[in-house]
Design a protein around this motif. Structure first.
Motif, PDB file in Angstrom:
ATOM      1  N   PRO A  78       3.774   5.723  -3.467  1.00 19.93           N
ATOM      2  CA  PRO A  78       3.017   6.288  -3.486  1.00 19.93           C
ATOM      3  C   PRO A  78       2.736   7.169  -2.213  1.00 19.93           C
ATOM      4  O   PRO A  78       2.764   5.730  -1.204  1.00 19.93           O
ATOM      5  CB  PRO A  78       1.920   5.094  -4.037  1.00 19.93           C
ATOM      6  N   ALA A  79       3.325   7.865  -2.343  1.00 17.27           N
ATOM      7  CA  ALA A  79       3.482   8.529  -0.943  1.00 17.27           C
ATOM      8  C   ALA A  79       2.560   9.576  -0.752  1.00 17.27           C
ATOM      9  O   ALA A  79       2.105  10.657  -2.057  1.00 17.27           O
ATOM     10  CB  ALA A  79       4.901   9.298  -0.807  1.00 17.27           C
ATOM     11  N   PHE A  80       2.181  10.146   0.516  1.00 15.29           N
ATOM     12  CA  PHE A  80       1.341  10.795   0.942  1.00 15.29           C
ATOM     13  C   PHE A  80       1.837  11.946   2.562  1.00 15.29           C
ATOM     14  O   PHE A  80       2.608  11.032   2.838  1.00 15.29           O
ATOM     15  CB  PHE A  80      -0.196  10.807   1.276  1.00 15.29           C
ATOM     16  N   GLY A  81       1.598  13.179   2.736  1.00 16.01           N
ATOM     17  CA  GLY A  81       2.213  13.574   3.873  1.00 16.01           C
ATOM     18  C   GLY A  81       1.583  14.370   5.057  1.00 16.01           C
ATOM     19  O   GLY A  81      -0.427  14.917   4.191  1.00 16.01           O
ATOM     20  N   ILE A  82       1.190  13.934   5.866  1.00 12.12           N
ATOM     21  CA  ILE A  82       0.222  14.697   6.937  1.00 12.12           C
ATOM     22  C   ILE A  82       1.531  15.556   8.223  1.00 12.12           C
ATOM     23  O   ILE A  82       2.431  14.822   8.289  1.00 12.12           O
ATOM     24  CB  ILE A  82      -0.334  13.088   8.649  1.00 12.12           C
ATOM     25  N   ASP A  83       1.065  16.488   8.910  1.00 16.37           N
ATOM     26  CA  ASP A  83       1.592  17.243   9.164  1.00 16.37           C
ATOM     27  C   ASP A  83       0.519  18.665  10.146  1.00 16.37           C
ATOM     28  O   ASP A  83      -0.610  18.434  10.181  1.00 16.37           O
ATOM     29  CB  ASP A  83       2.559  18.625   8.937  1.00 16.37           C
ATOM     30  N   LEU A  84       1.310  18.362  11.371  1.00 12.17           N
ATOM     31  CA  LEU A  84       0.051  18.984  12.716  1.00 12.17           C
ATOM     32  C   LEU A  84      -0.225  20.667  12.435  1.00 12.17           C
ATOM     33  O   LEU A  84      -0.874  21.063  12.634  1.00 12.17           O
ATOM     34  CB  LEU A  84       0.924  18.641  14.092  1.00 12.17           C
ATOM     35  N   SER A  85       0.938  21.389  11.175  1.00  8.77           N
ATOM     36  CA  SER A  85       0.852  22.155  10.844  1.00  8.77           C
ATOM     37  C   SER A  85       0.152  22.941  10.276  1.00  8.77           C
ATOM     38  O   SER A  85       0.627  22.585   8.784  1.00  8.77           O
ATOM     39  CB  SER A  85       2.028  22.968  11.191  1.00  8.77           C
ATOM     40  N   PRO A  86      -0.883  23.690  10.144  1.00  6.37           N
ATOM     41  CA  PRO A  86      -1.369  24.087   8.517  1.00  6.37           C
ATOM     42  C   PRO A  86      -0.359  24.937   7.564  1.00  6.37           C
ATOM     43  O   PRO A  86      -0.826  24.790   6.212  1.00  6.37           O
ATOM     44  CB  PRO A  86      -2.418  25.147   8.842  1.00  6.37           C
ATOM     45  N   VAL A 125      -3.244  17.899   7.399  1.00  8.37           N
ATOM     46  CA  VAL A 125      -3.360  18.502   8.219  1.00  8.37           C
ATOM     47  C   VAL A 125      -3.718  17.220   9.422  1.00  8.37           C
ATOM     48  O   VAL A 125      -5.170  16.761   9.616  1.00  8.37           O
ATOM     49  CB  VAL A 125      -4.012  19.342   8.653  1.00  8.37           C
ATOM     50  N   GLY A 126      -3.102  16.999  10.041  1.00  9.24           N
ATOM     51  CA  GLY A 126      -3.218  15.395  11.079  1.00  9.24           C
ATOM     52  C   GLY A 126      -2.550  15.743  12.256  1.00  9.24           C
ATOM     53  O   GLY A 126      -1.344  16.465  12.083  1.00  9.24           O
ATOM     54  N   GLY A 131       0.682  -0.932   0.059  1.00  9.38           N
ATOM     55  CA  GLY A 131      -0.208   0.135   0.024  1.00  9.38           C
ATOM     56  C   GLY A 131       0.660   1.393   0.322  1.00  9.38           C
ATOM     57  O   GLY A 131       2.159   1.312  -0.250  1.00  9.38           O
ATOM     58  N   PRO A 132       0.179   2.034   0.305  1.00 15.17           N
ATOM     59  CA  PRO A 132       1.212   3.385  -0.163  1.00 15.17           C
ATOM     60  C   PRO A 132       2.056   3.596   0.936  1.00 15.17           C
ATOM     61  O   PRO A 132       1.685   3.547   2.050  1.00 15.17           O
ATOM     62  CB  PRO A 132      -0.389   4.301  -0.013  1.00 15.17           C
ATOM     63  N   VAL A 133       2.404   5.075   1.509  1.00 13.53           N
ATOM     64  CA  VAL A 133       3.552   5.348   2.527  1.00 13.53           C
ATOM     65  C   VAL A 133       3.074   6.505   3.020  1.00 13.53           C
ATOM     66  O   VAL A 133       2.548   7.435   2.229  1.00 13.53           O
ATOM     67  CB  VAL A 133       4.675   5.537   2.225  1.00 13.53           C
ATOM     68  N   ALA A 134       3.150   6.929   4.003  1.00 14.77           N
ATOM     69  CA  ALA A 134       2.268   8.124   4.722  1.00 14.77           C
ATOM     70  C   ALA A 134       3.726   8.262   5.079  1.00 14.77           C
ATOM     71  O   ALA A 134       4.336   7.461   6.586  1.00 14.77           O
ATOM     72  CB  ALA A 134       1.381   7.674   5.951  1.00 14.77           C
ATOM     73  N   ASP A 135       3.387   9.037   5.005  1.00 16.40           N
ATOM     74  CA  ASP A 135       4.637  10.566   5.822  1.00 16.40           C
ATOM     75  C   ASP A 135       4.320  11.570   6.673  1.00 16.40           C
ATOM     76  O   ASP A 135       3.749  12.369   6.146  1.00 16.40           O
ATOM     77  CB  ASP A 135       5.484  11.586   4.317  1.00 16.40           C
ATOM     78  N   VAL A 136       4.876  10.624   8.196  1.00 17.74           N
ATOM     79  CA  VAL A 136       4.526  11.556   9.243  1.00 17.74           C
ATOM     80  C   VAL A 136       4.395  12.772   9.882  1.00 17.74           C
ATOM     81  O   VAL A 136       6.108  11.869   9.762  1.00 17.74           O
ATOM     82  CB  VAL A 136       3.720  10.749  10.063  1.00 17.74           C
ATOM     83  N   GLY A 137       4.590  13.718  10.174  1.00 17.70           N
ATOM     84  CA  GLY A 137       5.219  14.796  10.137  1.00 17.70           C
ATOM     85  C   GLY A 137       5.946  15.150   9.170  1.00 17.70           C
ATOM     86  O   GLY A 137       7.065  15.657   9.050  1.00 17.70           O
ATOM     87  N   CYS A 138       5.693  15.573   7.907  1.00 13.69           N
ATOM     88  CA  CYS A 138       6.221  15.524   6.594  1.00 13.69           C
ATOM     89  C   CYS A 138       6.723  16.880   6.391  1.00 13.69           C
ATOM     90  O   CYS A 138       7.155  17.806   5.143  1.00 13.69           O
ATOM     91  CB  CYS A 138       4.784  15.525   5.408  1.00 13.69           C
ATOM     92  N   GLY A 139       5.676  17.794   7.124  1.00 13.48           N
ATOM     93  CA  GLY A 139       7.070  19.643   7.049  1.00 13.48           C
ATOM     94  C   GLY A 139       6.557  20.305   6.170  1.00 13.48           C
ATOM     95  O   GLY A 139       5.580  19.636   5.530  1.00 13.48           O
ATOM     96  N   PRO A 140       7.281  20.539   4.765  1.00  9.86           N
ATOM     97  CA  PRO A 140       7.341  21.132   3.561  1.00  9.86           C
ATOM     98  C   PRO A 140       7.100  20.220   2.540  1.00  9.86           C
ATOM     99  O   PRO A 140       6.909  20.355   1.280  1.00  9.86           O
ATOM    100  CB  PRO A 140       8.006  22.316   3.287  1.00  9.86           C
TER     101      PRO A 140
END
Length: 227
Positions: A74-82, A99-100, A52-61
């Motif tokens: 196949p990668a997507f990003g998640i970050d706490l900072s909008p 955002v997450g 499956g895909p990869v989640a880059d958690v805390g992806c920043g920019p």
């Protein structure tokens, strides 16, 4: 009840420094050869497993997310900072960024082929790392891969007031001993397949610990480490 109040300080701080952070942080292609090699090995492992895909958690920019995508993952990003997520969306419009929080990922059970936590868990209080690692285990598919990298120490608790060109921050950082991180990953049900410790030296003032791990294919059949 789990106290997640620290997340507000992390979010506000990274919203404040987002633009300066993006100007100062190194692009993945400019990392040292060993760091690039480990990221490439992780990407190849994920591709080979095909879970499956990869989640880059805390992806920043979003730069490392885009680097993984460039390696065929196949990668997507998640970050706490909008603010960070907005920068990532502007820079890489072909990728998904949301955002997450890694403490409660909006991802179904067993959905991910991989998780990358690249210098992103050090703001988590040590007593809450089991929550984060539990989310990693929950969302990874059986056989899914994890790469966790970041600064390590002997339990230091850092409280900076400025960062990235003197901008004010209120987050705190924790330099967890590598052995303790390994213990917590295993307690979460993840099997460590490789561990790398880089002592302070050129390019870093602190020890860097990198872990490669996987979620077992079956709760009844332990994985065999690959290296």
């Amino acid at each position: 009840m789990t106290d997640l109040s620290y997340l507000a300080a992390v979010r506000e701080s990274y919203d404040t420094v987002a633009a300066a952070y993006a100007r100062q942080v190194t692009f993945p292609a400019e990392l040292d050869p060993l760091s690039r090699a480990v990221l490439a090995a992780f990407a190849e492992d994920v591709r080979t497993a095909g879970r499956g895909p990869v989640a880059d958690v805390g992806c920043g920019p979003g730069r490392v997310t885009a680097h993984l995508a460039g390696l065929g993952v196949p990668a997507f990003g998640i970050d706490l900072s909008p603010a960070m997520v907005e920068l990532a969306r502007q820079a890489y419009p072909g990728l998904d960024f949301t955002v997450g929080s890694m403490t409660a990922l909006a991802i179904d059970d067993d959905e991910l082929g991989g998780i990358l936590a690249y210098y992103s868990v050090h703001h988590t209080p040590p007593e809450l790392l089991p929550v984060v690692f539990g989310e990693f285990h929950r969302t990874l598919a059986p056989g899914g891969r994890l790469m966790l990298a970041g600064h390590a120490g002997t339990g230091e608790h850092l409280r900076p007031t400025q960062a990235y060109g003197g901008r004010p921050v209120s987050y705190e950082s924790y330099l967890t001993p590598p052995d303790r991180t390994a213990e917590l990953l295993e307690a979460a049900g993840l099997v460590i397949t490789a561990q790398l410790l880089e002592p302070p030296g050129e390019g870093t003032k602190r020890t860097v610990a990198t872990f490669l791990a996987r979620k077992p294919d079956s709760s009844n059949t332990p994985d065999t480490p690959t290296c």
